[in-house]
Scaffold this active site. Structure first.
Site, mmCIF file in Angstrom:
data_model
loop_
_atom_site.group_PDB
_atom_site.id
_atom_site.type_symbol
_atom_site.label_atom_id
_atom_site.label_comp_id
_atom_site.label_asym_id
_atom_site.label_seq_id
_atom_site.Cartn_x
_atom_site.Cartn_y
_atom_site.Cartn_z
ATOM 1 N N LYS A 189 8.905 -2.884 16.057
ATOM 2 C CA LYS A 189 9.393 -1.656 15.434
ATOM 3 C C LYS A 189 10.416 -0.948 16.326
ATOM 4 O O LYS A 189 11.432 -0.433 15.847
ATOM 5 C CB LYS A 189 8.217 -0.730 15.129
ATOM 6 C CG LYS A 189 7.282 -1.241 14.049
ATOM 7 C CD LYS A 189 7.946 -1.259 12.694
ATOM 8 C CE LYS A 189 6.967 -1.552 11.583
ATOM 9 N NZ LYS A 189 7.587 -1.466 10.233
ATOM 10 N N TYR A 199 3.634 -5.889 17.634
ATOM 11 C CA TYR A 199 3.941 -5.127 16.426
ATOM 12 C C TYR A 199 4.733 -3.865 16.782
ATOM 13 O O TYR A 199 5.801 -3.597 16.227
ATOM 14 C CB TYR A 199 2.651 -4.759 15.692
ATOM 15 C CG TYR A 199 2.847 -3.709 14.644
ATOM 16 C CD1 TYR A 199 3.542 -3.992 13.466
ATOM 17 C CD2 TYR A 199 2.358 -2.411 14.817
ATOM 18 C CE1 TYR A 199 3.739 -3.024 12.508
ATOM 19 C CE2 TYR A 199 2.548 -1.443 13.865
ATOM 20 C CZ TYR A 199 3.242 -1.755 12.706
ATOM 21 O OH TYR A 199 3.446 -0.785 11.758
ATOM 22 N N GLY A 239 -4.603 -4.690 22.681
ATOM 23 C CA GLY A 239 -3.457 -4.149 21.950
ATOM 24 C C GLY A 239 -3.739 -2.849 21.228
ATOM 25 O O GLY A 239 -2.814 -2.179 20.765
ATOM 26 N N VAL A 262 -8.579 0.753 9.311
ATOM 27 C CA VAL A 262 -9.983 1.018 9.597
ATOM 28 C C VAL A 262 -10.617 1.822 8.468
ATOM 29 O O VAL A 262 -11.775 1.582 8.100
ATOM 30 C CB VAL A 262 -10.141 1.736 10.959
ATOM 31 C CG1 VAL A 262 -9.469 3.095 10.956
ATOM 32 C CG2 VAL A 262 -11.612 1.878 11.320
ATOM 33 N N ILE A 263 -9.879 2.746 7.873
ATOM 34 C CA ILE A 263 -10.440 3.541 6.784
ATOM 35 C C ILE A 263 -10.676 2.687 5.556
ATOM 36 O O ILE A 263 -11.740 2.775 4.921
ATOM 37 C CB ILE A 263 -9.533 4.745 6.463
ATOM 38 C CG1 ILE A 263 -9.651 5.782 7.584
ATOM 39 C CG2 ILE A 263 -9.899 5.374 5.118
ATOM 40 C CD1 ILE A 263 -8.822 7.033 7.369
ATOM 41 N N ASP A 322 9.769 -7.431 -3.072
ATOM 42 C CA ASP A 322 8.511 -7.770 -2.406
ATOM 43 C C ASP A 322 8.272 -9.269 -2.555
ATOM 44 O O ASP A 322 8.568 -9.846 -3.609
ATOM 45 C CB ASP A 322 7.348 -6.995 -3.039
ATOM 46 C CG ASP A 322 6.166 -6.835 -2.107
ATOM 47 O OD1 ASP A 322 5.596 -7.872 -1.706
ATOM 48 O OD2 ASP A 322 5.799 -5.692 -1.788
ATOM 49 N N PHE A 335 0.809 -1.215 0.000
ATOM 50 C CA PHE A 335 0.000 0.000 0.000
ATOM 51 C C PHE A 335 0.849 1.276 0.000
ATOM 52 O O PHE A 335 0.817 2.069 -0.956
ATOM 53 C CB PHE A 335 -0.941 -0.067 1.200
ATOM 54 C CG PHE A 335 -1.478 1.226 1.686
ATOM 55 C CD1 PHE A 335 -2.096 2.099 0.814
ATOM 56 C CD2 PHE A 335 -1.378 1.569 3.024
ATOM 57 C CE1 PHE A 335 -2.604 3.307 1.266
ATOM 58 C CE2 PHE A 335 -1.891 2.760 3.488
ATOM 59 C CZ PHE A 335 -2.494 3.633 2.609
ATOM 60 N N ILE A 336 1.649 1.483 1.030
ATOM 61 C CA ILE A 336 2.480 2.685 1.092
ATOM 62 C C ILE A 336 3.537 2.652 -0.005
ATOM 63 O O ILE A 336 3.821 3.664 -0.649
ATOM 64 C CB ILE A 336 3.122 2.836 2.480
ATOM 65 C CG1 ILE A 336 2.049 3.066 3.545
ATOM 66 C CG2 ILE A 336 4.142 3.977 2.498
ATOM 67 C CD1 ILE A 336 2.571 3.087 4.968
ATOM 68 N N GLY A 338 1.400 -7.631 -1.022
ATOM 69 C CA GLY A 338 1.548 -6.697 -2.127
ATOM 70 C C GLY A 338 1.047 -7.287 -3.432
ATOM 71 O O GLY A 338 0.894 -8.506 -3.573
#
Length: 312
Positions: free
Chosen positions: A146, A142, A269, A185-186, A31, A11-12, A36
């Site tokens: 990071k 998660y 979480g 969520v969007i 990838d 996505f990004i 993806g």
């Protein structure tokens, strides 16, 4: 610049690749296509289909002669990390170490790392918006993964001189987003709305997020590739707080309907309130978000409407 983008078909990554190509940069996408899609990438993009944990990774770096790496690949969903911490660690921590090791062995000058607002955990409201110096206290594996990679980056810089920029993303949304990830969520709401389905909110709907459009994230990453202010951490955010209830209201306006979501029990979480300060990125990266939430939601909703129509 000659740039490797891991997870570039995601996505990004799909937004970033377009930004870099439009600027005339040389781009290679790495990838494994577990999430993806080839369809996310512009025609003619140079692609290597490979996992970051592959033993063949060294050959990509040995032949690529990359100036920089943008490391987006990884597991991005909070609830999956809570259900399967070992998978999250394998993909996000071990996979990142493999990227860093090949980068330092093959003369890469800079690594841009996609970190997250989840690194901060659930910060008290009187400490919002969150600045980069806020102590890190992730609530999910998660977020923890990071944070671990951020520490690896700092030690790789100290030990080997590998330059880095850590970018802690707020909740990213936009076209080509899947159902997972922190900003998912969007995409879930927009996709369900395009399909004429109901929406579900987990919690009371008062939980807030700092939603940022993926095109603005891509511009921030490109700024991080060019900035002289390296070996630092930056929030990429709108510094604007939106509740899920407000999100549903705005999305309804975009779609021209009145929405009544179904409320379910909150999930473990999940952070209750999140708002990131972006002053450091504005000053040192010469960057600012440009796409407002209603416009970004319109683009996202129209994308999913087109996707649904194509399948009908």
């Amino acid at each position: 610049m000659n740039i490797l983008v891991t997870g570039g078909a995601g996505f990004i990554g799909s937004h970033l690749v377009r930004t870099l190509q439009a600027a005339g940069e040389q781009v290679t996408v790495l990838d494994n296509f577990s999430t993806g899609l080839f369809a996310n990438l512009p025609a003619g993009t140079q692609v290597v289909e490979m996992d970051v944990n592959s033993r063949k990774l060294e050959s990509v770096f040995a032949t690529g002669h990359f100036d920089a790496v943008v490391h987006l690949a990884g597991q991005t969903t909070v609830h999956i990390s809570m259900d399967n911490p070992s998978l999250d660690g394998e993909e996000n921590i071990i996979g990142s170490i493999h990227i860093l090791e090949q980068a330092r062995r093959h003369g890469v000058k800079r690594v841009i790392f996609a970190s997250t607002a989840a690194s901060y955990g659930d910060v008290a409201e009187d400490r919002l918006p969150i600045v980069e110096s806020e102590p890190l206290a992730p609530l999910s594996f998660y977020g923890l993964s990071k944070v671990a990679v951020e520490h690896y980056l700092r030690l790789y810089q100290q030990a080997f001189g590998l330059g880095y920029v850590v970018l802690r993303f707020a909740n990213v949304y936009g076209e080509r987003q899947g159902d997972g990830g922190e900003g998912g969520v969007i995409s879930i709401f927009a996709k369900r709305l395009a399909e004429g389905k109901s929406l579900t909110i987990y919690g009371d709907g008062q939980q807030t997020r700092d939603f940022i459009y993926a095109g603005d994230i891509a511009a921030g990453i490109y700024a991080a590739l060019r900035t002289p202010h390296v070996n630092h951490t930056y929030n990429l955010s709108t510094q604007s707080e939106t509740s899920l209830n407000e999100l549903v209201h705005i999305l309804g306006k975009v779609a021209g309907v009145t929405l009544q979501p179904d409320y379910q029990e909150a999930r473990p979480g999940d952070i209750y309130k999140s708002l990131l300060a972006n002053g450091r990125a504005r000053r040192s990266l010469d960057w600012e978000p440009r796409v407002g939430l209603q416009e970004g939601l319109r683009r996202t909703y129209e994308y999913f409407c087109c996707q649904h129509a194509a399948k009908a």
